[in-house]
Scaffold this motif. Sequence first.
Motif, PDB file in Angstrom:
ATOM      1  N   ALA A  96     -15.060 -17.825  20.943  1.00  0.00           N
ATOM      2  CA  ALA A  96     -14.489 -19.017  21.930  1.00  0.00           C
ATOM      3  C   ALA A  96     -13.479 -18.170  22.703  1.00  0.00           C
ATOM      4  O   ALA A  96     -13.195 -18.577  23.701  1.00  0.00           O
ATOM      5  N   THR A  97     -12.803 -16.976  22.459  1.00  0.00           N
ATOM      6  CA  THR A  97     -11.787 -16.517  22.918  1.00  0.00           C
ATOM      7  C   THR A  97     -11.881 -14.747  23.342  1.00  0.00           C
ATOM      8  O   THR A  97     -11.172 -14.179  23.276  1.00  0.00           O
ATOM      9  N   HIS A  98     -13.063 -14.560  22.719  1.00  0.00           N
ATOM     10  CA  HIS A  98     -13.333 -13.119  22.904  1.00  0.00           C
ATOM     11  C   HIS A  98     -14.767 -12.752  22.975  1.00  0.00           C
ATOM     12  O   HIS A  98     -15.755 -13.435  22.946  1.00  0.00           O
ATOM     13  N   ALA A  99     -15.026 -11.354  23.480  1.00  0.00           N
ATOM     14  CA  ALA A  99     -16.415 -10.951  23.451  1.00  0.00           C
ATOM     15  C   ALA A  99     -16.537  -9.531  23.002  1.00  0.00           C
ATOM     16  O   ALA A  99     -15.531  -8.842  23.391  1.00  0.00           O
ATOM     17  N   ALA A 150     -34.126  -1.959  27.624  1.00  0.00           N
ATOM     18  CA  ALA A 150     -35.335  -2.640  27.172  1.00  0.00           C
ATOM     19  C   ALA A 150     -35.056  -4.104  26.913  1.00  0.00           C
ATOM     20  O   ALA A 150     -36.036  -4.865  27.043  1.00  0.00           O
ATOM     21  N   ALA A 151     -34.092  -4.427  26.486  1.00  0.00           N
ATOM     22  CA  ALA A 151     -33.643  -6.015  26.169  1.00  0.00           C
ATOM     23  C   ALA A 151     -32.189  -6.097  26.043  1.00  0.00           C
ATOM     24  O   ALA A 151     -31.336  -5.067  25.816  1.00  0.00           O
ATOM     25  N   ILE A 152     -31.957  -7.568  26.017  1.00  0.00           N
ATOM     26  CA  ILE A 152     -30.526  -7.859  26.128  1.00  0.00           C
ATOM     27  C   ILE A 152     -30.476  -8.824  24.923  1.00  0.00           C
ATOM     28  O   ILE A 152     -31.157  -9.932  25.038  1.00  0.00           O
ATOM     29  N   GLY A 153     -29.629  -8.817  23.934  1.00  0.00           N
ATOM     30  CA  GLY A 153     -29.239  -9.794  22.909  1.00  0.00           C
ATOM     31  C   GLY A 153     -27.948 -10.351  22.753  1.00  0.00           C
ATOM     32  O   GLY A 153     -26.910  -9.730  23.113  1.00  0.00           O
ATOM     33  N   ILE A 154     -27.785 -11.878  22.743  1.00  0.00           N
ATOM     34  CA  ILE A 154     -26.629 -12.334  23.129  1.00  0.00           C
ATOM     35  C   ILE A 154     -26.405 -13.601  21.845  1.00  0.00           C
ATOM     36  O   ILE A 154     -27.443 -14.372  21.467  1.00  0.00           O
ATOM     37  N   GLY A 155     -25.217 -13.459  21.128  1.00  0.00           N
ATOM     38  CA  GLY A 155     -24.780 -14.541  20.477  1.00  0.00           C
ATOM     39  C   GLY A 155     -23.772 -15.386  21.087  1.00  0.00           C
ATOM     40  O   GLY A 155     -22.916 -15.082  21.625  1.00  0.00           O
ATOM     41  N   LEU A 156     -24.001 -16.800  20.875  1.00  0.00           N
ATOM     42  CA  LEU A 156     -23.018 -17.746  21.614  1.00  0.00           C
ATOM     43  C   LEU A 156     -22.450 -18.663  20.320  1.00  0.00           C
ATOM     44  O   LEU A 156     -23.173 -18.970  19.362  1.00  0.00           O
ATOM     45  N   PRO A 157     -21.337 -19.192  20.628  1.00  0.00           N
ATOM     46  CA  PRO A 157     -20.746 -20.025  19.499  1.00  0.00           C
ATOM     47  C   PRO A 157     -21.024 -21.384  19.927  1.00  0.00           C
ATOM     48  O   PRO A 157     -20.278 -22.340  19.813  1.00  0.00           O
ATOM     49  N   GLY A 158     -22.201 -21.819  19.586  1.00  0.00           N
ATOM     50  CA  GLY A 158     -22.779 -22.990  19.626  1.00  0.00           C
ATOM     51  C   GLY A 158     -24.309 -22.991  19.693  1.00  0.00           C
ATOM     52  O   GLY A 158     -24.866 -22.231  19.425  1.00  0.00           O
ATOM     53  N   ARG A 166     -31.189 -21.655  25.821  1.00  0.00           N
ATOM     54  CA  ARG A 166     -30.250 -22.586  26.377  1.00  0.00           C
ATOM     55  C   ARG A 166     -29.454 -23.224  25.300  1.00  0.00           C
ATOM     56  O   ARG A 166     -29.805 -23.783  24.450  1.00  0.00           O
ATOM     57  N   PRO A 167     -28.140 -23.141  25.698  1.00  0.00           N
ATOM     58  CA  PRO A 167     -27.069 -24.038  24.644  1.00  0.00           C
ATOM     59  C   PRO A 167     -27.431 -25.288  24.815  1.00  0.00           C
ATOM     60  O   PRO A 167     -27.610 -25.845  25.813  1.00  0.00           O
ATOM     61  N   ILE A 168     -27.290 -26.075  23.554  1.00  0.00           N
ATOM     62  CA  ILE A 168     -27.661 -27.580  23.851  1.00  0.00           C
ATOM     63  C   ILE A 168     -26.322 -28.406  23.014  1.00  0.00           C
ATOM     64  O   ILE A 168     -26.071 -28.382  21.963  1.00  0.00           O
ATOM     65  N   ASN A 169     -25.860 -29.099  23.958  1.00  0.00           N
ATOM     66  CA  ASN A 169     -24.457 -29.912  23.612  1.00  0.00           C
ATOM     67  C   ASN A 169     -23.622 -29.085  22.977  1.00  0.00           C
ATOM     68  O   ASN A 169     -22.888 -29.570  21.781  1.00  0.00           O
ATOM     69  N   PRO A 170     -23.097 -28.073  23.320  1.00  0.00           N
ATOM     70  CA  PRO A 170     -22.284 -27.038  22.462  1.00  0.00           C
ATOM     71  C   PRO A 170     -20.958 -27.717  22.638  1.00  0.00           C
ATOM     72  O   PRO A 170     -20.413 -27.953  23.761  1.00  0.00           O
ATOM     73  N   PRO A 171     -20.122 -27.928  21.380  1.00  0.00           N
ATOM     74  CA  PRO A 171     -19.002 -28.790  21.492  1.00  0.00           C
ATOM     75  C   PRO A 171     -17.647 -28.024  22.185  1.00  0.00           C
ATOM     76  O   PRO A 171     -16.834 -28.548  22.533  1.00  0.00           O
ATOM     77  N   ILE A 172     -17.629 -26.489  21.958  1.00  0.00           N
ATOM     78  CA  ILE A 172     -16.573 -26.047  22.556  1.00  0.00           C
ATOM     79  C   ILE A 172     -16.943 -25.154  23.680  1.00  0.00           C
ATOM     80  O   ILE A 172     -16.195 -24.325  24.237  1.00  0.00           O
ATOM     81  N   MET A 173     -18.012 -25.642  24.526  1.00  0.00           N
ATOM     82  CA  MET A 173     -18.457 -24.869  25.483  1.00  0.00           C
ATOM     83  C   MET A 173     -18.743 -25.652  26.943  1.00  0.00           C
ATOM     84  O   MET A 173     -19.987 -25.794  27.490  1.00  0.00           O
ATOM     85  N   PRO A 174     -17.683 -26.144  27.245  1.00  0.00           N
ATOM     86  CA  PRO A 174     -18.131 -26.989  28.626  1.00  0.00           C
ATOM     87  C   PRO A 174     -18.631 -26.333  29.668  1.00  0.00           C
ATOM     88  O   PRO A 174     -18.202 -25.050  30.077  1.00  0.00           O
ATOM     89  N   GLY A 175     -19.513 -27.073  30.308  1.00  0.00           N
ATOM     90  CA  GLY A 175     -20.235 -26.507  31.462  1.00  0.00           C
ATOM     91  C   GLY A 175     -21.555 -25.479  31.035  1.00  0.00           C
ATOM     92  O   GLY A 175     -22.314 -25.191  31.952  1.00  0.00           O
ATOM     93  N   TRP A 176     -22.001 -25.513  29.789  1.00  0.00           N
ATOM     94  CA  TRP A 176     -22.818 -24.702  29.153  1.00  0.00           C
ATOM     95  C   TRP A 176     -24.278 -25.489  28.795  1.00  0.00           C
ATOM     96  O   TRP A 176     -25.135 -25.004  28.501  1.00  0.00           O
ATOM     97  N   ASP A 177     -24.066 -26.540  28.781  1.00  0.00           N
ATOM     98  CA  ASP A 177     -25.092 -27.540  28.069  1.00  0.00           C
ATOM     99  C   ASP A 177     -26.255 -27.160  29.080  1.00  0.00           C
ATOM    100  O   ASP A 177     -26.460 -27.412  30.270  1.00  0.00           O
ATOM    101  N   ARG A 178     -27.494 -26.967  28.345  1.00  0.00           N
ATOM    102  CA  ARG A 178     -28.616 -26.748  28.898  1.00  0.00           C
ATOM    103  C   ARG A 178     -28.754 -25.561  30.013  1.00  0.00           C
ATOM    104  O   ARG A 178     -29.575 -25.513  30.882  1.00  0.00           O
ATOM    105  N   PHE A 179     -27.613 -24.836  30.079  1.00  0.00           N
ATOM    106  CA  PHE A 179     -27.735 -23.595  31.065  1.00  0.00           C
ATOM    107  C   PHE A 179     -28.529 -22.733  30.878  1.00  0.00           C
ATOM    108  O   PHE A 179     -28.926 -22.081  29.673  1.00  0.00           O
ATOM    109  N   ASP A 180     -29.305 -22.110  32.084  1.00  0.00           N
ATOM    110  CA  ASP A 180     -30.613 -21.245  31.716  1.00  0.00           C
ATOM    111  C   ASP A 180     -29.744 -19.740  31.521  1.00  0.00           C
ATOM    112  O   ASP A 180     -29.766 -18.909  32.472  1.00  0.00           O
TER     113      ASP A 180
END
Length: 406
Positions: A96-99, A150-158, A166-180
């Motif tokens: 939410a506040t770091h990476a 060779a690849a990139i792995g990503i973890g998201l908080p939602g 694609r994030p689906i209706n993530p509650p703390i991620m405005p603007g991310w819903d179904r973003f590719d």
Amino acid sequence: MLKGQPRATSPRPAISPAPGASEVFQLLRDGQPRTRAELAQLTGLARSSVASRVDTLMGLGLVAPYGGAASTGGRPPSLFALNPGARAVVAADIGATHARAILADLSGRELAEERQALTIGDGPDAVLGWLAGTVGTLLARGGLPASELAAIGIGLPGPVEHRTGRPINPPIMPGWDRFDVPARVQESYDVPVLVDNDVNIMALGERSFHWPGTTELMFVKVATGIGAGIISGGSLQRGAQGTAGDLGHVRVAYGGEVVCRCGNTGCLEALAGGPALVAALNERTGGTLTSSQDVIELVRSGDAGAVQVIRQAGRDIGDVLAACVNLINPSVIVIGGSLAQAGEHLLAGIREVVYQRSLPLATEHLRIVPSVAGDRAGVTGAAVLAIDHVLSPESIEAACAALTTG
């Protein structure tokens, strides 16, 4: 993970790829050096077939000679092992506040790291723009060209639809819903991009590096929200839509009419999540706590009220986990997330209820333990996600086929 590195080899001449090389490669993934004879015995293939597959894997750079085996007379047999330096992956744990992002080789060994304070609410373009720039920085620090990625792995908080990333209706991620997300990252790097929610990758990271022999494990993240990554039969269980393990929105029997941010009442998160504990302590004391870290500091200082609140949160979580234990019968439950820093008080509450309410057979050998990986579980798991894709049978066979047309 290898204890040594395979010998460097000079470029090999073009070869005729052998089909089925992935079957041999999966036996070498663990880094244990083996001879052609051992591989033939393990696969049941003829030695000539094994030899052609090993040659194919060496042509890809994924396998290299490793020292020499003891001779039983005559010429010593050659050993072969995974070449972890053949390619590299980038793994990112975005909160939410770091990476945090790392560059790792194919054994998961970290080569470089970057950390950044950022806000997930700034939107995908800002956050993924940072990631794209960071990939370049990590490659430069690791001394690798982009062609080695060779690849990139990503973890998201939602919640994430793993098939599409694609994030689906993530509650703390405005603007991310179904973003590719994969498509945005691939604008900068044309490699596979694997995306999953943060607790799933935490489960992968914790299990791969600290519980490698365990096939039945739950990783429970206790922070602002509460969720679980479930590994059963040795595989991560995401469910039909990727929402498996969403413990935070399971209703607790005595949750009453406490309103949860999901709109329902009595959810576990509304009782035992970080904001709920802050509110509970402020109500008791008239205090002005603002974050979970404030609660943790009070617990560490021995504040009796804070200890009671954390212990009860553990009982509430244990109430839901008891049902999980009866349902999926894990052998290990790992407790992580920011509130796990409260230590044994949280775990004691969880253990109290789980061992009391679960079936005796289900808890006979059950271990409920704190996370060993801590705040590195996510980025470690994102690396595992990427490496597993790169070294999967499907990817190996595709790479072998590409040798034919290359």
